[in-house]
Scaffold this motif. Structure first.
Motif, short mmCIF file in Angstrom:
data_model
loop_
_atom_site.label_atom_id
_atom_site.label_comp_id
_atom_site.label_asym_id
_atom_site.label_seq_id
_atom_site.Cartn_x
_atom_site.Cartn_y
_atom_site.Cartn_z
N SER A 137 0.91 -1.25 -0.11
CA SER A 137 0.04 0.02 -0.12
C SER A 137 0.79 1.31 0.09
O SER A 137 1.94 1.17 -0.75
CB SER A 137 -0.93 0.00 1.27
N SER A 141 -2.27 6.47 1.82
CA SER A 141 -3.81 5.84 2.11
C SER A 141 -4.20 6.45 3.44
O SER A 141 -5.24 6.57 3.59
CB SER A 141 -3.76 4.39 2.11
N LYS A 142 -3.28 7.05 4.21
CA LYS A 142 -3.89 7.59 5.46
C LYS A 142 -3.63 9.10 5.40
O LYS A 142 -4.35 9.98 6.31
CB LYS A 142 -2.81 7.38 6.52
N LYS A 156 -4.70 3.06 -2.89
CA LYS A 156 -3.95 2.53 -1.89
C LYS A 156 -5.24 2.23 -0.41
O LYS A 156 -5.02 1.32 0.37
CB LYS A 156 -2.89 3.12 -1.41
N ASP A 160 -5.99 -1.02 1.47
CA ASP A 160 -5.88 -1.34 2.79
C ASP A 160 -7.27 -2.14 3.18
O ASP A 160 -7.27 -3.04 4.08
CB ASP A 160 -5.91 -0.14 3.59
N THR A 163 -7.40 -5.53 2.15
CA THR A 163 -6.35 -6.35 2.96
C THR A 163 -7.14 -6.87 4.36
O THR A 163 -6.97 -7.91 4.71
CB THR A 163 -4.98 -5.54 3.15
N GLY A 179 -0.53 -5.88 5.02
CA GLY A 179 0.20 -4.97 4.32
C GLY A 179 1.50 -4.06 4.63
O GLY A 179 1.57 -4.28 6.08
N ARG A 181 2.85 -0.24 4.34
CA ARG A 181 2.61 1.27 3.80
C ARG A 181 4.14 1.88 3.88
O ARG A 181 4.47 2.93 4.68
CB ARG A 181 1.84 2.05 4.76
N PHE A 236 -0.77 -4.04 9.33
CA PHE A 236 0.25 -3.09 8.39
C PHE A 236 1.46 -2.71 9.11
O PHE A 236 1.27 -2.32 10.17
CB PHE A 236 -0.62 -1.83 7.93
N ASP A 238 3.97 0.33 8.92
CA ASP A 238 4.24 1.65 8.36
C ASP A 238 5.63 1.91 8.22
O ASP A 238 6.59 1.70 9.25
CB ASP A 238 3.31 2.92 9.14
#
Length: 243
Positions: A137, A141-142, A156, A160, A163, A179, A181, A236, A238
């Protein structure tokens, strides 16, 4: 289990680094590419020179027929697919939402998200206990990536959600889905967006004060695929330097 992995978009950047690291960890690797055969073959050559097992395969993973052919080729060449890294993706020129037309928006979603859906679907048809998927991702996405890549960020964000949902659907089968990120990583994708030096521009605003490398992302992917992460699913990592 003979570990056989497909890495989509494996010819450059995070994908290439992941292919090489997986091979070092005993995986037989399919380096998927859409158009850059020369670069994909160089990744394969490097893996083979180090004693690993790999081959390249051209497929547009947003096309279901291509994905079916990809999985059949891997089955024939390496054996059943046990692991999958959904890394293929595109980034268009920086633009605000009003500057993004519908054709571009749909193209980004199909390439980045639909491809992930199609490949996951093909994978879980044959996967069983001990198998795993990692979806690549983005930190976008955030953040939503305003004034730059809202279309990319949207694709993305959808990845998420896919996922999380898929991880719960296949958990009882012993298949894990996670995932990563990545944030500001030194790859060619920033040139695709029109700003090759974007990571250097943004580095002062990153808590760690630097951009990341494809290899750093690859290590997270390889860990999530490994048995060391056997109790991790729907999660996830990050890789954004603290952002």
């Amino acid at each position: 289990m003979n570990k056989v992995v497909i890495v989509t978009g494996g010819s450059r950047g995070i994908g290439a680094a992941t292919c090489k690291l997986l091979a070092k960890n005993g995986y037989a690797v399919c380096v998927n590419y859409k158009s850059n055969k020369v670069q994909a073959d160089l990744v394969v050559q490097e893996i083979r020179e180090l004693g690993g097992q790999a081959f390249s395969y051209q497929a547009d993973v947003s096309n279901e027929a291509d994905v079916t052919a990809l999985f059949e080729a891997v089955q024939t060449t390496l054996g059943p697919v046990t692991h999958l890294v959904n890394n293929a993706g595109i980034l268009r020129q920086q633009a605000s939402l009003l500057e993004i037309d519908t054709e571009r928006f749909n193209d980004v979603l199909i390439t980045n998200t639909t491809s992930c859906f199609i490949c996951c679907k093909a994978a879980i048809r044959s996967m069983g206990k001990g198998c795993a998927i990692v979806n690549v991702s983005s930190a976008a996405s955030k953040t939503g990536s305003p004034f730059e890549y809202i279309d990319y960020a949207t694709s993305k964000g959808a990845m998420d959600t896919l996922t999380i949902g898929l991880s719960k659907e296949v958990a009882a089968q012993g298949i894990r889905v996670n995932g990563v990120r990545p944030g500001c990583i030194y790859t060619d994708i920033h040139a695709d967006g029109g700003e090759p030096g974007r990571v250097d521009r943004l580095s002062p605003n990153i808590p760690l004060q630097r951009g990341g490398t494809p290899e750093e992302v690859a290590h997270a992917i390889v860990w999530l695929l490994s048995d060391e992460a056997s109790y991790v699913t729907g999660s996830f990592i990050d890789l954004a330097g603290g952002n």
